[in-house]
Scaffold this active site. Structure first.
Site, PDB file in Angstrom:
ATOM      1  N   ASP A  77     -31.022 -50.607 -10.540  1.00  0.00           N
ATOM      2  CA  ASP A  77     -30.446 -51.930 -10.286  1.00  0.00           C
ATOM      3  C   ASP A  77     -29.376 -52.301 -11.293  1.00  0.00           C
ATOM      4  O   ASP A  77     -29.275 -51.711 -12.382  1.00  0.00           O
ATOM      5  CB  ASP A  77     -31.537 -53.003 -10.245  1.00  0.00           C
ATOM      6  N   GLU A 135     -35.114 -53.639 -13.195  1.00  0.00           N
ATOM      7  CA  GLU A 135     -35.122 -53.654 -14.657  1.00  0.00           C
ATOM      8  C   GLU A 135     -34.389 -54.861 -15.212  1.00  0.00           C
ATOM      9  O   GLU A 135     -34.708 -55.341 -16.304  1.00  0.00           O
ATOM     10  CB  GLU A 135     -34.478 -52.368 -15.189  1.00  0.00           C
TER      11      GLU A 135
END
Length: 363
Positions: A77, A135
């Site tokens: 991400d 994350e």
């Protein structure tokens, strides 16, 4: 209408080309599925890997019976895009860059890991490759946290490497991170007669002054100097344009040295802001460097890197908490992470691939 489905990822391409392809697939936190599907598809073509998927977290493992196992991990991400996808190549002062969201944080490291995972069928260590989601948001959503709770056996290893940007050096451990809300209360009144109320927003002024005057401490931990940070990152309050507000909230982010526990960091905030109601909204412990481990020393020597501290929080802390020494090693300048001019040197991507390949093959 044109087909908007991204093309399959090609791990046989050079790592720069693969980085661009991965960066050009939007994967802002919470929207990683398309990229996760393509990563899984690329890994599934490698017969030497055993695959496991949990949500948008993909794990690929060799099972060669080696004496040592290492984990190499990277998150899929990114923070939100701001006109910097698709990526583009640029040359600045004679240096070639790939410019755009995710290039530094951390799709360059993901590309290197994906390429090596597919190509290295016979590494000198067994390797667990992890590509995970969420994350960049609250720790409770982190794909590794979820996976560790469901399959702790997948985290059993002698050493872990996070492909986070580190300028091609090895950054040991990481600072912890804490977010708290400071809440001030007051009494509502009409703004034509403000003396009849108590303005909660005004009551936050001492906290803002304290934050503006804060001088970051540098803390030595096992020979590495970790610089702390304290920042106001959000403020809210107000009822209407003609009402004295009776509540206001200031959000503060504290980045603390890995020598401090989360509880100690929380107490430090309560001590610094005693007049406010302090509410913890997110907390993640830091990680001590662990660079004295002989296996880690061998890695440092093999990749020819210098040991440095990691100021930002990364999932090395998650491995450290499980008793697995962990470091950050990846292409890119960490000071460019999350910026609108995020970019990575092309030679840094290639150098990281060479370093990891050499170490994993014993070259």
């Amino acid at each position: 209408m044109p087909d908007e489905t991204p093309a399959p990822l090609d791990p046989t391409a050079d790592s720069v080309t693969l980085t661009k392809a991965i960066c050009d697939i939007p994967s802002v936190s919470g929207d990683e599925t398309v990229l996760a599907d393509l990563v899984e598809q690329a890994l599934a073509a490698a017969s030497h890997l055993e695959l496991h998927r949990d949500g948008d977290t993909i794990v690929a493992r060799t099972n060669l019976g080696r004496e040592r196992r290492v984990v190499i991990a990277g998150h899929l991400d990114t923070v939100p895009i701001n006109g910097n996808v698709p990526t583009r190549f640029e040359t600045e002062d004679g240096v070639d860059y790939l410019w755009g969201r995710g290039t530094t944080d951390m799709k360059g490291g993901v590309a290197v890991a994906l390429k090596l995972a597919v190509e290295l069928a016979d590494p000198v260590y067994d390797v667990t490759w992890m590509f995970y989601d969420h994350e960049e948001v609250a720790a409770d959503l982190n794909g590794l946290k979820r996976l560790a709770e469901a399959r702790p056996d997948l985290f059993e290893a002698d050493f872990a490497i996070l492909g986070e940007s580190s300028n091609g050096q090895v950054e040991g451990g990481c600072n912890g991170t804490l977010r708290v809300e400071l809440r001030a209360t007051g009494t509502r009144a009409h703004t034509s007669r403000p003396w009849m109320g108590v303005n909660a927003i005004h009551a936050l002024a001492p906290a803002l002054e304290r934050l503006a005057a804060f001088e970051a401490e540098t803390v030595d931990v096992e020979g590495l100097a970790y610089r702390e940070g304290l920042s106001a990152v959000g403020i809210g309050g107000g009822v209407a344009g003609n009402v004295v507000p009776d509540e206001a909230v200031l959000t503060v982010n504290y980045r603390f040295a890995p020598s401090r526990t989360v509880d100690e960091a929380i107490q430090a905030m309560r001590t610094l802001f005693p007049e406010y109601d302090v509410t913890v909204t997110d907390a993640s412990a830091g990680a001590r460097p662990g660079l004295d481990d002989p296996f880690v020393q061998g890695f440092l020597a093999a990749v020819g890197a210098e040991a440095r501290p990691k100021y930002g929080w990364t999932d090395v802390a998650r491995f450290s908490a499980l008793g697995v020494p962990a470091v950050n090693y990846g292409p890119g300048d960490p000071s460019l992470a999350h910026t609108d001019d995020e970019r990575v040197r092309l030679d840094a991507i290639l150098a990281c691939e060479i370093g990891l390949r050499s170490w994993l093959t014993g070259a």
